[in-house]
Write a protein that holds these residues in place. Sequence first.
Motif, PDB file in Angstrom:
ATOM      1  N   UNK A  87       0.835  -1.206   0.000  1.00  0.00           N
ATOM      2  CA  UNK A  87       0.000   0.000   0.000  1.00  0.00           C
ATOM      3  C   UNK A  87       0.867   1.252   0.000  1.00  0.00           C
ATOM      4  N   UNK A  88       1.862   1.277   0.857  1.00  0.00           N
ATOM      5  CA  UNK A  88       2.725   2.454   0.944  1.00  0.00           C
ATOM      6  C   UNK A  88       3.513   2.676  -0.343  1.00  0.00           C
ATOM      7  N   UNK A  89       3.966   1.599  -0.966  1.00  0.00           N
ATOM      8  CA  UNK A  89       4.748   1.735  -2.204  1.00  0.00           C
ATOM      9  C   UNK A  89       3.888   2.305  -3.326  1.00  0.00           C
ATOM     10  N   UNK A  90       2.669   1.793  -3.465  1.00  0.00           N
ATOM     11  CA  UNK A  90       1.773   2.306  -4.518  1.00  0.00           C
ATOM     12  C   UNK A  90       1.506   3.792  -4.323  1.00  0.00           C
ATOM     13  N   UNK A  91       1.196   4.201  -3.094  1.00  0.00           N
ATOM     14  CA  UNK A  91       0.883   5.607  -2.828  1.00  0.00           C
ATOM     15  C   UNK A  91       2.121   6.479  -2.989  1.00  0.00           C
ATOM     16  N   UNK A  92       3.255   6.017  -2.457  1.00  0.00           N
ATOM     17  CA  UNK A  92       4.476   6.829  -2.471  1.00  0.00           C
ATOM     18  C   UNK A  92       5.013   7.013  -3.876  1.00  0.00           C
ATOM     19  N   UNK A  93       5.055   5.930  -4.657  1.00  0.00           N
ATOM     20  CA  UNK A  93       5.605   6.021  -6.008  1.00  0.00           C
ATOM     21  C   UNK A  93       4.704   6.865  -6.909  1.00  0.00           C
ATOM     22  N   UNK A  94       3.396   6.629  -6.845  1.00  0.00           N
ATOM     23  CA  UNK A  94       2.487   7.425  -7.678  1.00  0.00           C
ATOM     24  C   UNK A  94       2.470   8.882  -7.228  1.00  0.00           C
ATOM     25  N   UNK A  95       2.477   9.115  -5.913  1.00  0.00           N
ATOM     26  CA  UNK A  95       2.502  10.487  -5.417  1.00  0.00           C
ATOM     27  C   UNK A  95       3.807  11.187  -5.736  1.00  0.00           C
ATOM     28  N   UNK A 144      -1.945  -1.075   8.951  1.00  0.00           N
ATOM     29  CA  UNK A 144      -1.332  -0.726   7.666  1.00  0.00           C
ATOM     30  C   UNK A 144      -1.766   0.632   7.122  1.00  0.00           C
ATOM     31  N   UNK A 145      -2.938   1.138   7.523  1.00  0.00           N
ATOM     32  CA  UNK A 145      -3.409   2.413   6.969  1.00  0.00           C
ATOM     33  C   UNK A 145      -2.789   3.622   7.670  1.00  0.00           C
ATOM     34  N   UNK A 146      -2.856   3.725   9.007  1.00  0.00           N
ATOM     35  CA  UNK A 146      -2.191   4.858   9.662  1.00  0.00           C
ATOM     36  C   UNK A 146      -0.676   4.809   9.410  1.00  0.00           C
ATOM     37  N   UNK A 147      -0.156   5.880   8.906  1.00  0.00           N
ATOM     38  CA  UNK A 147       1.271   5.925   8.606  1.00  0.00           C
ATOM     39  C   UNK A 147       1.655   5.278   7.299  1.00  0.00           C
ATOM     40  N   UNK A 148       0.671   5.046   6.422  1.00  0.00           N
ATOM     41  CA  UNK A 148       0.984   4.411   5.146  1.00  0.00           C
ATOM     42  C   UNK A 148       1.826   5.314   4.250  1.00  0.00           C
ATOM     43  N   UNK A 149       1.737   6.627   4.454  1.00  0.00           N
ATOM     44  CA  UNK A 149       2.503   7.573   3.642  1.00  0.00           C
ATOM     45  C   UNK A 149       3.534   8.257   4.535  1.00  0.00           C
ATOM     46  N   UNK A 150       4.788   8.183   4.129  1.00  0.00           N
ATOM     47  CA  UNK A 150       5.870   8.856   4.833  1.00  0.00           C
ATOM     48  C   UNK A 150       6.300  10.071   4.037  1.00  0.00           C
ATOM     49  N   UNK A 151       6.306  11.241   4.677  1.00  0.00           N
ATOM     50  CA  UNK A 151       6.720  12.470   3.985  1.00  0.00           C
ATOM     51  C   UNK A 151       8.157  12.343   3.494  1.00  0.00           C
ATOM     52  N   UNK A 152       9.004  11.717   4.300  1.00  0.00           N
ATOM     53  CA  UNK A 152      10.409  11.535   3.923  1.00  0.00           C
ATOM     54  C   UNK A 152      10.537  10.724   2.640  1.00  0.00           C
ATOM     55  N   UNK A 153       9.865   9.568   2.594  1.00  0.00           N
ATOM     56  CA  UNK A 153       9.953   8.717   1.415  1.00  0.00           C
ATOM     57  C   UNK A 153       9.292   9.360   0.205  1.00  0.00           C
ATOM     58  N   UNK A 154       8.239  10.126   0.439  1.00  0.00           N
ATOM     59  CA  UNK A 154       7.567  10.799  -0.667  1.00  0.00           C
ATOM     60  C   UNK A 154       8.488  11.844  -1.298  1.00  0.00           C
ATOM     61  N   UNK A 155       9.227  12.567  -0.484  1.00  0.00           N
ATOM     62  CA  UNK A 155      10.176  13.563  -0.999  1.00  0.00           C
ATOM     63  C   UNK A 155      11.323  12.872  -1.730  1.00  0.00           C
ATOM     64  N   UNK A 156      11.798  11.760  -1.173  1.00  0.00           N
ATOM     65  CA  UNK A 156      12.854  10.998  -1.837  1.00  0.00           C
ATOM     66  C   UNK A 156      12.387  10.497  -3.207  1.00  0.00           C
TER      67      UNK A 156
END
Length: 293
Positions: A87-95, A144-156
């Motif tokens: 879940x986090x990978x899909x959101x982070x990579x697309x975002x 798995x839902x709370x914290x699924x998106x990390x601002x750090x990883x999204x910026x990276x």
Amino acid sequence: MKRKTVSDRMFDVFNVALFIFIILLVMYPLYFILIASVSDPSATNSGRVWLWPVDFNWKGYEIIFAERVIWLGYKNSLIYAALGAAISTVITISGGYALSRKDLVGRVHLMMFILFTSFFQGGLIPSYILVKSLGMLDTIWAMVIPGAVSAFLLIIARTFFQQSIPDELLEASMVDGCNNTRFFFQIAVPLALPIIAVVVLFNAVGQWNTYFKAMIYISNEDLQPLQIILRRILVRNQNSEMLGNITSAQGMAEYAELIKYGVIIVASVPMLVLYPFLQRYFVKGMMIGSVKG
């Protein structure tokens, strides 16, 4: 080829010696835990265990794996780690890809909002109220839902796409009739394997090691992850029910330490097995995605 001078050779020798020392300094604690977990606890306590196991003893692992719930904890943790990482990978990579596009309206304000969340959080009580109001207590989604998106990883991820996928590649693809969706899935994602490995590893390790969320949101024992179950074993390892016929206070204390070493190994092995397969992509993704923000 230019011949190395004496000072160059001395510098190389110093570097090699320094890195060997650092590697030993980092790896020895884990190695000690490994050999201590299979050594006689009295030998460990007396300081005779430091280079190899002394008097092989599997009692600690026998006590740990005698608990049937440990396999349930393994299953739950694997589910949480795999589903949470997906879940986090899909959101982070697309975002990250969307935020890297210069034609995204309001992307600067979105980045400021995302960056704001990395400095300030709502706190434990508001988070618990939110999870409860969404009906996620005692469910897999609370993990798995709370914290699924990390601002750090999204910026990276955004930085990776900005540096690795030039605008000219998108323009050339569109000239050939490629739309945004097709470009993302057929060109951007295959080129993003290094950063995908970074996101997967970060989230998988985070989900595997987490215990605080489970303590707060999960009261059903059938849904508790491995870390909570191992904590329960550590709490119970002082009583005679778990240590069988070990009745002396000294013997119980020694085997309590043995169980602690075994618990550390049991909890660490899956991530130690996973990392070598992602190491190449992980190092490359971290270096490319962290040059500038």
